[in-house]
Structures are given as C-alpha cells and as structure tokens.
Design a protein around this motif. Sequence first.
Motif, mmCIF file in Angstrom:
data_model
loop_
_atom_site.group_PDB
_atom_site.id
_atom_site.type_symbol
_atom_site.label_atom_id
_atom_site.label_comp_id
_atom_site.label_asym_id
_atom_site.label_seq_id
_atom_site.Cartn_x
_atom_site.Cartn_y
_atom_site.Cartn_z
ATOM 1 N N PHE A 228 -2.418 -7.326 4.759
ATOM 2 C CA PHE A 228 -2.989 -6.472 3.716
ATOM 3 C C PHE A 228 -2.800 -4.988 4.039
ATOM 4 N N GLN A 229 -3.053 -4.610 5.299
ATOM 5 C CA GLN A 229 -2.907 -3.184 5.614
ATOM 6 C C GLN A 229 -1.440 -2.777 5.699
ATOM 7 N N ILE A 230 -0.580 -3.667 6.218
ATOM 8 C CA ILE A 230 0.852 -3.299 6.263
ATOM 9 C C ILE A 230 1.348 -3.078 4.826
ATOM 10 N N SER A 231 0.948 -3.950 3.919
ATOM 11 C CA SER A 231 1.431 -3.778 2.546
ATOM 12 C C SER A 231 0.815 -2.526 1.910
ATOM 13 N N ASP A 232 -0.419 -2.193 2.280
ATOM 14 C CA ASP A 232 -1.007 -0.930 1.776
ATOM 15 C C ASP A 232 -0.183 0.256 2.279
ATOM 16 N N ASP A 233 0.223 0.200 3.541
ATOM 17 C CA ASP A 233 1.019 1.297 4.111
ATOM 18 C C ASP A 233 2.400 1.374 3.450
ATOM 19 N N ILE A 234 2.992 0.205 3.185
ATOM 20 C CA ILE A 234 4.298 0.185 2.503
ATOM 21 C C ILE A 234 4.153 0.785 1.100
ATOM 22 N N GLY A 245 -3.646 3.486 -8.904
ATOM 23 C CA GLY A 245 -4.903 4.180 -9.177
ATOM 24 C C GLY A 245 -5.328 5.089 -8.046
ATOM 25 N N LYS A 246 -4.376 5.420 -7.164
ATOM 26 C CA LYS A 246 -4.666 6.384 -6.094
ATOM 27 C C LYS A 246 -3.367 7.108 -5.752
ATOM 28 N N LYS A 247 -3.513 8.234 -5.050
ATOM 29 C CA LYS A 247 -2.340 9.026 -4.695
ATOM 30 C C LYS A 247 -1.473 8.247 -3.708
ATOM 31 N N GLY A 249 2.023 8.574 -0.840
ATOM 32 C CA GLY A 249 2.665 9.569 0.010
ATOM 33 C C GLY A 249 1.676 10.331 0.869
ATOM 34 N N LYS A 250 0.444 9.838 0.924
ATOM 35 C CA LYS A 250 -0.578 10.597 1.643
ATOM 36 C C LYS A 250 -0.568 10.329 3.140
ATOM 37 N N ASP A 251 -0.048 9.169 3.560
ATOM 38 C CA ASP A 251 -0.084 8.848 4.997
ATOM 39 C C ASP A 251 0.848 9.758 5.800
ATOM 40 N N ALA A 252 2.089 9.913 5.311
ATOM 41 C CA ALA A 252 3.031 10.792 6.011
ATOM 42 C C ALA A 252 2.476 12.213 6.008
HETATM 43 MG MG MG Z 1 -3.579 3.507 2.500
#
Ligand code: MG
Length: 307
Positions: A228-234, A245-247, A249-252
């Motif tokens: 679940f988290q890997i796919s969220d990061d992808i 429903g959220k921004k 490109g925010k992780d990089a």
């Molecule tokens: Mg995230």
Amino acid sequence: VERSSQFGRVLADNGNAVEAMLDKLLSYSSETDAIKSPQRLMEAMRYATLGAGKRIRPFLMIETAKLFNIHNEAIVRGASAIEMIHCYSLIHDDLPAMDDDAIRRGKPTVHVAYDEATAILAGDALLTLAFEVMADERVSPDTVLRAKLVTVLAKAAGARGMVGGQMLDILAESLVKPLTHAEIQTLQSMKTGALLHVSVISGGLFANCDPDTMSKLHSFGRKLGAIFQISDDILDYTGDAALMGKKIGKDAGRNKATLVSILGLDTAKAQCAKLAEEAKSVLTSIACSGSKDILLETVDFIVSRNT
Ligand code: MG
Ligand code: IPE
Ligand code: IPE
Ligand code: MG
Ligand code: MG
C-alpha cells in the motif's frame, strides 16, 4: 488489471455501510447528553471523516472476517473505529508542521478549512473516539475479544506503529545520508503498514481464528501494508492529482525517504508486484470456508489503483 464488477460492488457496499456508521457515530445522538462536544469540533471531525476516502482499512477488517463467514453490523462498527484513526492520521499528516498539504480527498485540508488548532483537536478527538467505539459492547459482548481489539489497535496506532513511523518519516526529510532500503521498509511498515495490518488482524480476531490462521493473516497483512505504501509513493510520481484528490510530486519536493527515491520507479514497481504475488500466495494457503476472491482482487486493486 481488469477488476470484476463484483469487487467494485463489494468495495462500494462496504464503503456505504462504513459511511453510514461513521455518520451515526459522529452525531449528537442522545438528548440526555448534558455536555455536548463543541459544534466546531464535531463539524471538523465530520469534515475529515465523511464523504470520501477509499475506506480500505475497514474494508480489510470486514472482508477478512467474511473469509470465515462472519458478517454483521457489529464488525462495521469496529471497522469504523479503525477508519477514524486513519482519518485522524491524515489530518495531522497534512498540518503545516508535517507535510503541509492543502488538499485532501478532493477538498481543502482541515487546517485550511478551519484552522490549525481545530485540526489538531479534531484529530485528537477522532483518535480517542476510535477507542471508545472499539471498546463498546456493541462491537462484541465478549470482553476479552474487545480488550484484544483495543490493544492491537493501540499498538498499531502508537509509538511503535503509525505515530512512530510518522516520526521516522519526518526525521528522514533532513538527513544528509539517505535511509537504507531496510530502514525505509521499517519506516513504511510503521507509518502505513501497521494500520493496514491491524485491519486484517482485527478481522481474524473478530472471527475467532486459530493461531495458525492468525499467523498467516499476520503475514498477509504485513505484505498488504508494504504494497500500500509503495503504491502510494509510486502514485506520488505517476498519479493524477485530480483523481487522487491530493497534490502529487510532493515527496521529491520534501526530500521524503521512499522506495521510489532510492530504487527508482521501475524497481519500486517490480518490488510491489513481487510482494503482491507473495500476499496472494499466503492468502491462498489459508484454510477457510468463505470465498477468497474479493481479498485476492484487493491485492491487485492496491497495486494497480489510481486513487
Ligand atoms: Mg504519499
Ligand atoms: C493515504 O491513505 C495515506 C497513506 C497511508 C498512504 P489512503 O490512500 O487510504 O487515503 P484515503 O482514505 O483513500 O483518502
Ligand atoms: C501518510 O503517508 C501516512 C499517514 C497518514 C500515517 P503520506 O504522507 O505519504 O500520505 P499522503 O501521500 O499525504 O496521503
Ligand atoms: Mg506524510
Ligand atoms: Mg502526506
């Protein structure tokens, strides 16, 4: 991956049942309540909880119990408690002191729509209400079971689970030397994995599974959490902000420690696919009388989702 219409229907049905339960649990129910919670607080709690969200955690608790032919209103109540903790975690995750995000579930985040103090307090109130709900005898007349459900939920939510993982996530932003693969896996198993894992485990506890089955559910839940988290990061790299429903490109932008940041997109995707096969194989090995189709499709849904 083509998903069956049955899966979509079950996801929507569970989502509707959870929505109705949350609506009920977040209402002024009794005229005899001499002291009501302030209206602004209740409104913010409802704003953060109702109307959107995939409801994947309650879905996992409900569908895990269904493997053992257990399904009733009581489990929807317990599952809604887990969703409250998730919603609280999102409110706090979005605060300026944390990820500083302005859009969540397609609308302004709670601190933007209200203010920071209200957002902090709405989160606190959802967290505590979750335990009030899970400990209620309407979840089960079995006090030992209720104590177990409350205990595993507290562990998953707290310093060795979600909150601890959030701390690691924030600390990692300012590290000079990036976290290792293993350290990121630990971080993710805590910040996100723990609540998905406990959703599966709670379904198994609710269905009174034997120890061998519980140990397989532990393994299944841990793998699902990682996926679940890997796919969220992808999706933070490849997703569509409007659908999500959220921004994105925010992780990089925030120097987040993710598997995509250290492995690259293709390797992260391969890792996710491998874990998905493992999750399905653990699930397949579980002895149960109910159908596994929905949970098998859930694994594919988590990997190939676009929301
Ligand atoms: Mg995230
Ligand atoms: C988002 O969770 C935050 C993470 C833990 C990655 P979801 O993707 O389940 O968010 P909603 O509930 O559907 O909005
Ligand atoms: C959130 O992880 C995890 C929790 C809320 C516990 P993210 O920070 O990646 O979630 P999004 O991307 O903002 O939904
Ligand atoms: Mg975060
Ligand atoms: Mg965030």
